[in-house]
Design a protein around this motif. Structure first.
Motif, short mmCIF file in Angstrom:
data_model
loop_
_atom_site.label_atom_id
_atom_site.label_comp_id
_atom_site.label_asym_id
_atom_site.label_seq_id
_atom_site.Cartn_x
_atom_site.Cartn_y
_atom_site.Cartn_z
N LEU A 116 15.72 0.87 -21.75
CA LEU A 116 15.16 2.21 -21.72
C LEU A 116 16.17 3.27 -21.29
CD1 LEU A 116 11.62 1.48 -20.23
CD2 LEU A 116 12.27 1.79 -22.62
N CYS A 117 17.35 2.87 -20.92
CA CYS A 117 18.40 3.83 -20.55
C CYS A 117 19.39 4.04 -21.69
CB CYS A 117 19.14 3.36 -19.30
SG CYS A 117 18.13 3.36 -17.81
N LEU A 118 19.25 3.28 -22.76
CA LEU A 118 20.16 3.37 -23.91
C LEU A 118 21.62 3.31 -23.47
CD1 LEU A 118 18.50 6.02 -26.26
CD2 LEU A 118 18.25 3.55 -26.29
N GLY A 119 21.93 2.28 -22.69
CA GLY A 119 23.32 2.06 -22.30
C GLY A 119 23.90 3.12 -21.40
N GLY A 120 23.08 3.71 -20.54
CA GLY A 120 23.58 4.73 -19.61
C GLY A 120 23.36 6.16 -20.07
N THR A 121 22.80 6.34 -21.26
CA THR A 121 22.57 7.69 -21.78
C THR A 121 21.62 8.47 -20.88
OG1 THR A 121 22.92 6.92 -24.05
CG2 THR A 121 21.80 9.02 -23.76
N LYS A 122 20.59 7.81 -20.37
CA LYS A 122 19.62 8.49 -19.51
C LYS A 122 20.30 9.04 -18.26
CE LYS A 122 15.34 7.88 -16.89
NZ LYS A 122 15.94 8.36 -15.63
N GLU A 123 21.18 8.26 -17.66
CA GLU A 123 21.87 8.71 -16.46
C GLU A 123 22.75 9.93 -16.75
OE1 GLU A 123 21.56 5.62 -17.43
OE2 GLU A 123 20.43 4.71 -15.78
N GLU A 124 23.37 9.96 -17.94
CA GLU A 124 24.19 11.11 -18.32
C GLU A 124 23.34 12.37 -18.44
OE1 GLU A 124 26.37 10.29 -21.82
OE2 GLU A 124 27.55 8.67 -20.95
N ILE A 125 22.16 12.22 -19.05
CA ILE A 125 21.27 13.37 -19.19
C ILE A 125 20.74 13.81 -17.84
CG2 ILE A 125 19.11 14.19 -20.22
CD1 ILE A 125 19.60 12.19 -22.52
N ASP A 126 20.44 12.85 -16.96
CA ASP A 126 20.01 13.19 -15.60
C ASP A 126 21.08 14.01 -14.89
OD1 ASP A 126 17.67 11.77 -15.99
OD2 ASP A 126 18.38 9.96 -14.96
N ALA A 127 22.33 13.56 -15.01
CA ALA A 127 23.44 14.27 -14.35
C ALA A 127 23.63 15.65 -14.95
CB ALA A 127 24.72 13.46 -14.49
N TYR A 128 23.49 15.76 -16.26
CA TYR A 128 23.61 17.06 -16.94
C TYR A 128 22.59 18.04 -16.40
CZ TYR A 128 22.20 20.49 -20.41
OH TYR A 128 21.80 21.65 -21.02
N GLU A 129 21.33 17.61 -16.30
CA GLU A 129 20.27 18.52 -15.85
C GLU A 129 20.46 18.89 -14.37
OE1 GLU A 129 16.39 16.94 -16.94
OE2 GLU A 129 16.49 18.23 -18.71
N ALA A 130 20.96 17.95 -13.58
CA ALA A 130 21.17 18.23 -12.16
C ALA A 130 22.25 19.28 -11.94
CB ALA A 130 21.55 16.94 -11.43
N MET A 131 23.24 19.32 -12.85
CA MET A 131 24.38 20.23 -12.68
C MET A 131 24.24 21.51 -13.50
SD MET A 131 27.57 17.54 -12.68
CE MET A 131 28.71 18.84 -12.24
N TYR A 132 23.23 21.59 -14.34
CA TYR A 132 23.13 22.71 -15.27
C TYR A 132 22.78 24.01 -14.55
CZ TYR A 132 21.75 25.57 -19.24
OH TYR A 132 21.65 26.58 -20.15
N THR A 133 23.46 25.07 -14.91
CA THR A 133 23.16 26.40 -14.40
C THR A 133 22.59 27.23 -15.54
OG1 THR A 133 24.97 26.30 -12.82
CG2 THR A 133 24.08 28.49 -13.33
N PRO A 134 21.33 27.67 -15.45
CA PRO A 134 20.71 28.43 -16.56
C PRO A 134 21.50 29.69 -16.88
CG PRO A 134 19.06 27.75 -14.97
CD PRO A 134 20.40 27.46 -14.35
N ARG A 135 21.54 30.03 -18.14
CA ARG A 135 22.20 31.26 -18.56
C ARG A 135 21.36 32.47 -18.18
NH1 ARG A 135 22.40 30.72 -24.67
NH2 ARG A 135 20.75 29.21 -24.34
N PRO A 136 22.01 33.58 -17.80
CA PRO A 136 21.25 34.79 -17.49
C PRO A 136 20.63 35.34 -18.78
CG PRO A 136 23.61 35.25 -17.52
CD PRO A 136 23.47 33.76 -17.61
N GLN A 137 19.48 35.98 -18.64
CA GLN A 137 18.84 36.57 -19.80
C GLN A 137 18.20 37.90 -19.41
OE1 GLN A 137 15.49 34.26 -21.27
NE2 GLN A 137 15.24 33.25 -19.29
#
Length: 553
Positions: free
Chosen positions: A520-541
């Motif tokens: 269910l992690c597709l070889g670590g893909t889930k962890e990469e997406i988790d890390a991406y969302e944790a570090m993501y800074t929303p763009r101003p709008q």
């Protein structure tokens, strides 16, 4: 996903760099040669891509072809019933895609969680689905042109459309995202425009000041006996309308197709999937209601267009709204709406060609299609994949030997089978996903989207899609309606799908993934997406952009 990719996400990215993936391709950028995954689609863009992809030619033209077979009541009931089945399928898409928003999600899930052979078949099936829809749009364009004149040769229309699509896909790929974004807004205004027309004219706002209301539900009637008489005949009419609904109603696959390009996907995608029920009720079921109001099921123009009996300059196109406008003497508005529908048709064809090309190119990169389809020009255009898809688009030349309405029906049959196959297999994939979640002790309450009434909705989705696949050619077995041609059109894609599974199973010796054992992690893909969302800074709008975003969410 590397730290370098994270840093690229923090700055604002122009809308014209929006990305749209095909569900069978691994290439996720519109930019030629770019391999960096950019999650830059906001909520309003995801919703509009979903709406624009779902509201196609079928809503404005082909949809009304089953009205004479079932009558306005059966027509509306059929769309409501099928909307219920599609909601079940949507719940399967939503839970899996929101959990793992990756490129080509339902194809990849089928391969990883069920069997690689299934993923291979789903990828090719999706490609054929997109590829068959391009000539469908070209045929529809010819029907719309006949509203003004039939002096333009069919071959000329087909050649010009193919050349325009070729040029656009070669020189203007980087503008595809922004073009489809605004076309989607245009489609929303168009469909609400025809809804408004329906209401205004039915209460008397027309040149004849005729408040016709639901007159056509009484005369000639709400139900039609199709093929045979009595209740069986009315049931056949309902099934015919449901077959049309299976072609017309779509949507979860379009949300899925931009999953890998959505910023904060686990926040935005659930809203897009949740709104699918409202999109079905408003755009599809609403259209079914309106079409049964504005014209009677036995309207002679509608029948003549689809039978090919109409000929001559100035004849009406197949849109019930345009036919209604002509019947009421509103000629100027009819021309305007016809022109607006033409832009929608052209946009749909261009988008479908783009998706089919990227699907074939992506399969070639994975070794699931001949390697030469992976070859790109210096500008990054998969040129051989583009030429292959354009070759399939030449099916539009079938109009030279048959009526445009008949060819439209042939292509709709092929596309419907493709859609139903992938919907049913996605529901099957969900059952494997559900079993693995349960066996591996993952609490579904922690998921970004929790599919309602699962796994029962998955079973209902499987039942509905398989039933409609088998029912495609029901009329072949009633009152001597047997036809080899229609049997081929109704069921050939099922045979193609089975052959694809068997071929890949034998060639690659793939193994079936037992329920409960999927990664269910597709070889670590889930962890990469988790890390991406944790570090993501929303763009101003801006405030206007935030309001627009909230409106479409």
């Amino acid at each position: 996903m590397s730290q370098e990719h994270f840093s690229k996400e923090k700055g604002p990215i122009p809308v014209d760099e929006a990305v749209v993936t095909s569900d069978a391709g691994s290439v996720t950028e519109l930019h030629a040669g770019s391999q960096n995954l950019r999650r830059n689609l906001r909520g309003k863009e995801v919703q509009l891509f979903a709406i624009g992809g779902a509201i196609g030619t079928g809503v404005f033209i082909n949809m009304a072809s089953s009205l004479p077979k079932g009558g306005p009541a059966s027509f509306l009931i059929a769309f409501l019933i099928w909307a219920g089945f599609m909601w079940c399928v949507n719940e399967c898409f939503a839970e899996m895609v929101c959990y793992l928003p990756v490129p080509a999600p339902f194809v990849r899930f089928g391969a990883e969680w069920v069997d690689e052979a299934l993923g291979f078949a789903m990828g090719w099936n999706f490609y054929m689905n997109m590829a068959f829809l391009v000539p469908f749009e070209i045929v529809a364009m010819n029907i719309l042109l006949n509203f003004w004149t039939d002096k333009i040769p069919v071959a000329v229309v087909v050649v010009v459309m193919l050349l325009l699509y070729l040029v656009i896909n070669v020189v203007s790929v980087r503008y595809f995202g922004i073009a489809e974004f605004y076309f989607s807004i245009f489609k929303v205004f168009l469909i609400f425009g025809v809804f408004t027309y329906t209401f205004v004219t039915m209460v008397g706002g027309n040149p004849e000041h005729d408040a016709y209301g639901f007159r056509y539900w009484k005369n000639p009637g709400a139900f039609v006996e199709h093929i045979t008489t009595g209740n069986v005949g009315r049931f056949c009419g309902l099934i015919s309308c449901m077959i049309q609904a299976t072609f017309t109603i779509c949507g979860p696959e379009y949300v899925s197709s931009v999953a890998a390009e959505t910023e904060m996907p686990r926040k935005i995608l659930p809203k897009a999937f949740k709104s699918f029920a409202w999109r079905m009720l408003i755009f599809f079921c609403g259209s079914a209601l309106c079409m049964g109001i504005v014209i009677p099921y036995n309207d002679p123009t509608l029948a003549a267009v689809y039978s090919g009996a109409i000929a001559g300059s100035g004849t009406s196109a197949a849109s019930p709204y345009i036919i209604s406008m002509q019947n009421l003497g509103i000629t100027g508005l009819a021309s305007l709406v016809n022109a607006m529908v033409m832009t929608s048709v052209f946009s749909a064809g261009n988008g479908l060609l783009f998706s089919s090309v990227r699907a074939l190119h992506g399969m070639a990169l994975k070794g699931e299609a001949p390697s030469f389809f992976a070859i790109c020009t210096k500008q990054g255009i998969p040129i051989y994949a583009l030429l292959a898809s354009l070759a399939i688009s030449c099916l539009a030349f079938l109009q030279l030997g048959s009526s445009s309405g008949e060819v439209l029906t042939w292509l709709a049959d092929l596309v419907t089978a493709c859609q139903l196959l992938n919907y049913s297999m996605t529901s099957v994939t969900y059952l494997h996903f559900y079993a693995s979640m349960k066996k591996q002790g993952i609490d579904r309450s922690t998921l970004p989207y929790i599919g309602r009434f699962q796994p029962y909705t998955a079973y209902i989705g499987i039942f509905g899609t398989i039933f409609m696949m088998l029912a495609q050619g029901y009329d072949l077995f009633i009152n001597g309606g047997w036809s080899i041609k229609w049997f081929f059109l109704d069921y050939i894609m099922i045979g193609f799908f089975i052959l694809c599974v068997a071929f890949w199973k034998v060639v690659k010796r793939t193994k079936y993934v037992k329920p409960g054992t999927a990664d269910l992690c597709l070889g670590g893909t889930k962890e990469e997406i988790d890390a991406y969302e944790a570090m993501y800074t929303p763009r101003p709008q801006s405030k206007a952009s935030a309001l627009f975003n909230k409106l479409f969410e």
